[in-house]
Design a protein around this motif. Sequence first.
Motif, PDB file in Angstrom:
ATOM      1  N   UNK A  36      34.626  26.819 -48.285  1.00 18.66           N
ATOM      2  CA  UNK A  36      34.622  26.532 -46.847  1.00 18.66           C
ATOM      3  C   UNK A  36      35.833  25.678 -46.495  1.00 18.66           C
ATOM      4  N   UNK A  37      36.068  24.636 -47.292  1.00 21.54           N
ATOM      5  CA  UNK A  37      37.170  23.710 -46.994  1.00 21.54           C
ATOM      6  C   UNK A  37      38.537  24.375 -47.074  1.00 21.54           C
ATOM      7  N   UNK A  38      38.696  25.346 -47.974  1.00 20.13           N
ATOM      8  CA  UNK A  38      40.030  25.964 -48.060  1.00 20.13           C
ATOM      9  C   UNK A  38      40.144  27.148 -47.101  1.00 20.13           C
ATOM     10  N   UNK A  39      39.196  27.248 -46.186  1.00 20.99           N
ATOM     11  CA  UNK A  39      39.352  28.184 -45.073  1.00 20.99           C
ATOM     12  C   UNK A  39      38.844  29.590 -45.333  1.00 20.99           C
ATOM     13  N   UNK A  40      38.071  29.782 -46.374  1.00 17.34           N
ATOM     14  CA  UNK A  40      37.543  31.130 -46.606  1.00 17.34           C
ATOM     15  C   UNK A  40      36.290  31.351 -45.746  1.00 17.34           C
ATOM     16  N   UNK A  41      36.017  32.603 -45.421  1.00 22.08           N
ATOM     17  CA  UNK A  41      34.868  32.883 -44.551  1.00 22.08           C
ATOM     18  C   UNK A  41      33.543  32.758 -45.300  1.00 22.08           C
ATOM     19  N   UNK A  42      32.876  31.631 -45.141  1.00 18.39           N
ATOM     20  CA  UNK A  42      31.594  31.388 -45.792  1.00 18.39           C
ATOM     21  C   UNK A  42      30.541  31.170 -44.702  1.00 18.39           C
ATOM     22  N   UNK A  43      29.442  31.898 -44.716  1.00 14.90           N
ATOM     23  CA  UNK A  43      28.394  31.647 -43.723  1.00 14.90           C
ATOM     24  C   UNK A  43      27.899  30.201 -43.842  1.00 14.90           C
ATOM     25  N   UNK A  44      27.700  29.560 -42.713  1.00 15.46           N
ATOM     26  CA  UNK A  44      27.349  28.138 -42.713  1.00 15.46           C
ATOM     27  C   UNK A  44      26.000  27.893 -43.388  1.00 15.46           C
ATOM     28  N   UNK A  45      25.842  26.687 -43.920  1.00 13.35           N
ATOM     29  CA  UNK A  45      24.581  26.345 -44.568  1.00 13.35           C
ATOM     30  C   UNK A  45      24.600  24.922 -45.078  1.00 13.35           C
ATOM     31  N   UNK A  46      23.648  24.601 -45.929  1.00 16.84           N
ATOM     32  CA  UNK A  46      23.632  23.257 -46.515  1.00 16.84           C
ATOM     33  C   UNK A  46      23.012  23.300 -47.902  1.00 16.84           C
ATOM     34  N   UNK A  47      23.333  22.258 -48.674  1.00 13.85           N
ATOM     35  CA  UNK A  47      22.858  22.167 -50.061  1.00 13.85           C
ATOM     36  C   UNK A  47      21.979  20.936 -50.209  1.00 13.85           C
ATOM     37  N   UNK A  48      20.778  21.139 -50.747  1.00 11.98           N
ATOM     38  CA  UNK A  48      19.908  20.005 -51.081  1.00 11.98           C
ATOM     39  C   UNK A  48      20.215  19.631 -52.529  1.00 11.98           C
ATOM     40  N   UNK A  49      20.489  18.376 -52.788  1.00 10.03           N
ATOM     41  CA  UNK A  49      21.097  17.985 -54.071  1.00 10.03           C
ATOM     42  C   UNK A  49      20.156  18.102 -55.277  1.00 10.03           C
ATOM     43  N   UNK A  50      20.773  18.103 -56.439  1.00 10.86           N
ATOM     44  CA  UNK A  50      20.011  18.136 -57.700  1.00 10.86           C
ATOM     45  C   UNK A  50      19.202  16.850 -57.877  1.00 10.86           C
ATOM     46  N   UNK A  51      19.669  15.777 -57.248  1.00  9.65           N
ATOM     47  CA  UNK A  51      18.912  14.511 -57.336  1.00  9.65           C
ATOM     48  C   UNK A  51      17.527  14.659 -56.727  1.00  9.65           C
ATOM     49  N   UNK A  52      17.444  15.483 -55.676  1.00 11.27           N
ATOM     50  CA  UNK A  52      16.132  15.710 -55.062  1.00 11.27           C
ATOM     51  C   UNK A  52      15.206  16.358 -56.096  1.00 11.27           C
ATOM     52  N   UNK A  53      15.778  17.325 -56.847  1.00 13.24           N
ATOM     53  CA  UNK A  53      14.987  18.011 -57.878  1.00 13.24           C
ATOM     54  C   UNK A  53      14.494  17.001 -58.912  1.00 13.24           C
TER      55      UNK A  53
END
Length: 887
Positions: A36-53
């Motif tokens: 996403x940061x380098x400008x490639x077309x990625x559908x938006x979303x979010x990541x729940x961290x491994x710490x939560x697991x």
Amino acid sequence: MGAQKYVYFFGAGKADGNAKMKELLGGKGANLAEMTSIGLPVPAGFTITTEVCTEYYKNGRKYPAALDAEVKTNLAAVEKLMGKKFGDPSNPLLVSVRSGARASMPGMMDTILNLGLNDTTVKGIIAQSGDERFAYDAYRRFVQMYSDVVMGMDKEALEHLLERKKEARGVHLDTDLTAADWKELVVAFKAKVKETLGADFPEDPEEQLWGAIGAVFGSWMNQRAITYRKLNSIPAEWGTAVNVQSMVFGNMGNDCATGVAFTRDPSTGENYFYGEYLVNAQGEDVVAGIRTPQPINKAKQKAGDLPAMEDVLPECYLQLCNIRDILERHYKDMQDIEFTIEKGVLYMLQCRSGKRTAKAAIKIAVDMVKEGLIDEKTAVLRVAPSQLDQLLHPSLDPKAKKEIIAKGLPASPGAASGEVVFTADEAEAAAKLGNKVILVRVETSPEDIHGMHAAQGILTARGGMTSHAAVVARGMGKCCVAGCGDIKVDYAGHKLVAKNGVVVKKGDVITLDGSTGEVMLGAVPTVAAEVSGDFATLMGWVDKFRRMKVRANADTPHDAKTARDFGAEGIGLCRTEHMFFEANRIAAVREMILSEDIEGRRKALLKILPMQKGDFKGLFREMKGLPVTIRLLDPPLHEFLPQEEKDIKALAETMGVPAETLRHKVEFLHEFNPMLGHRGCRLGVTFPEIYDMQVQAIMEAACELVKDEGFQIVPEIMIPLVAVTKELGIMRANAVAVCEEVMAKYGVKIEYLIGTMIELPRAAITADSIATEADFFSFGTNDLTQTTFGLSRDDAGKFLPFYVENGILDDDPFVTLDQNGVGCLVKMGCEKGRQTKAGIKLGICGEHGGDPASVMFCDKVGLDYVSCSPFRVPIARLAAAHASLGA
Ligand code: PEP
Ligand code: MG
């Protein structure tokens, strides 16, 4: 310190995370953020961290309190970006929920697609897409996936309803069902779920979302994932992240597609954009091998292939090629990518460092240095030492006769023969009995992992080069022929039938060539691997960076040559007893052992002397002046003795003694615990004439080569199984006397070393004292492991596998050095030895000398060299370089 952050957003060019945050975001989440940061077309979303697991499991399956609010905020941000709303009747947002651990675990954990669909939002999807059939197809897929993964519904029950529907409609393919059919099936599926589980299928998208998140975290502890982690040494504490991402659809029509690709060929390493795609399909269809995917580009199309993406969706193809370049320049490594095209618009769904064969790993590393993308050190670190094993293994003898019965895709190179089995359990059972098997499946799934692991090779009838079988086999370095449409697998009949009519039954032997895709009847002979080209280039760099030397354990000129060809820098262990077994000398050896007195022994030893001298000359010649460590006789004498009556009689005749006397002598030499008995230097102490003869043979061989053939040789004479300093003191004095005598006889002066093996705990503990009599130490970690654990090398097989399977031991200590126990003794031996003699030469010659993890340990404790079997020399060289480079 601010509050802990549990959720990381990515979308529209901005991301909270990046590729370096794999521990927290998992591989998939970290790379989605980076792309996403380098400008490639990625559908938006979010990541729940491994710490939560991790916290989820620590707190009895409860989430951190702040998670709920963070998910809400991030979901709102995704909605805003996408201009859609989760659960909205007219413009609903649908999401995928996927796992993503720090290390990739393909297919091991759960995924849910099309989440957010219910009886209301499906109308919105119809309005948006203008395609009722698509909308209900997506909906029924969601119900199937969700009820299976989250609710624990038996998949087959719903599949059965689907089959009945097709029968009722008189059609064969899913694609022939209509919107109305799918709509009815959704109702029928939900009713079946209610009937079976007594619970309603959730309509509320938010409830669906939390159900899916819980299922993904829960799947971290499913049996498949646990097995995979065990096989790949992935700790359970790492946990998985959960990625929630806006859905894009590759199955909305013929301007849609989905695919997977590698930025270079993962099988050969060739710099060629290697990918497969399917028009009008959803992502999982490619990996699952249900439809056989087509190549993305024209260059390597074969007759009969469907059109390439390059032809069908040329603009998207060009865009994808551009992304390939961006990714390689950015990551400076070969990437494995997943993409989807929705109505002509390309989206990136995943990228990660691509799994590759050893051959490909080497070619890619060497090419990338040439292309200026990476330096030589990075190239060396890119190839895993254990991977080299694949390359050093044989391939099919090109001159051998082959009866080819079918041809499939060359999914993972190498060659293998074995008996055909049709289930993973059969493969595992057969391997336990020591049988070589080929696992034949219609297609493999993650449930088959243990069988794939046990098999020599894998053959599947369905699926492409990126199917489960292909990807997993490549990772394991196992030969695999995939998508072999020429065979029909008949599980019920325990047989496969080839297109040409040949029937292969369970237990019949076949051979696979994973480099050509050929399937052959019977066992086809193989030839040794060749070590040149890119391999040689890489190994040249390896040698620049490593500190430790690598020697080989070799007893014959033939093995010594193999070892040198693989780059050995000397022989670290020549086991002289192997020379005693040769047909023309075993009689003399037996005569020596069974003689009643020293005269008889001397007479027999005189017969052996010239042969031993010849052996050593052969070795010295082959090693061309490189150091050669020769160990004096080690095993218990009874190992050489005749057991059969006729052999005893024959020997009695040669020796001129009654058979009865000889029989008694053989019985007398029997030991209850021969490994702890009259062996090693205890033989030398009690029968000094045996070692004297061996030392004489070594020195005469060396003197003759030095004198007559101009060699430079520094023989290293090694005394085995020393426990107390006095043993070594006596052996040393004897050896020195013989050496001096021989040199005087030849009139030459050569340097020689006398050292010992450290293979008993007492030797390690008193190494400071033992070093007073030794020029070098060689750690015999086979015996040291045996004696430290009090675990017989020969009997451990009966229970050790149980220990490893049940986690009582992490690894078999005879394979990988037990660093906390045996390793401590090695470390102590080094330290104490150096206390007495700063420059004492230190090496290892137990099997561990060729095990990458053990080699790293040897570097840490400062050994000068490792010695291992000839075929493992390149592995040890690479591992030593990794150690020097701080891997
Ligand atoms: C050892 O004990 O580690 C060793 C190399 O000797 P052997 O295996 O011959 O006992
Ligand atoms: Mg030993």
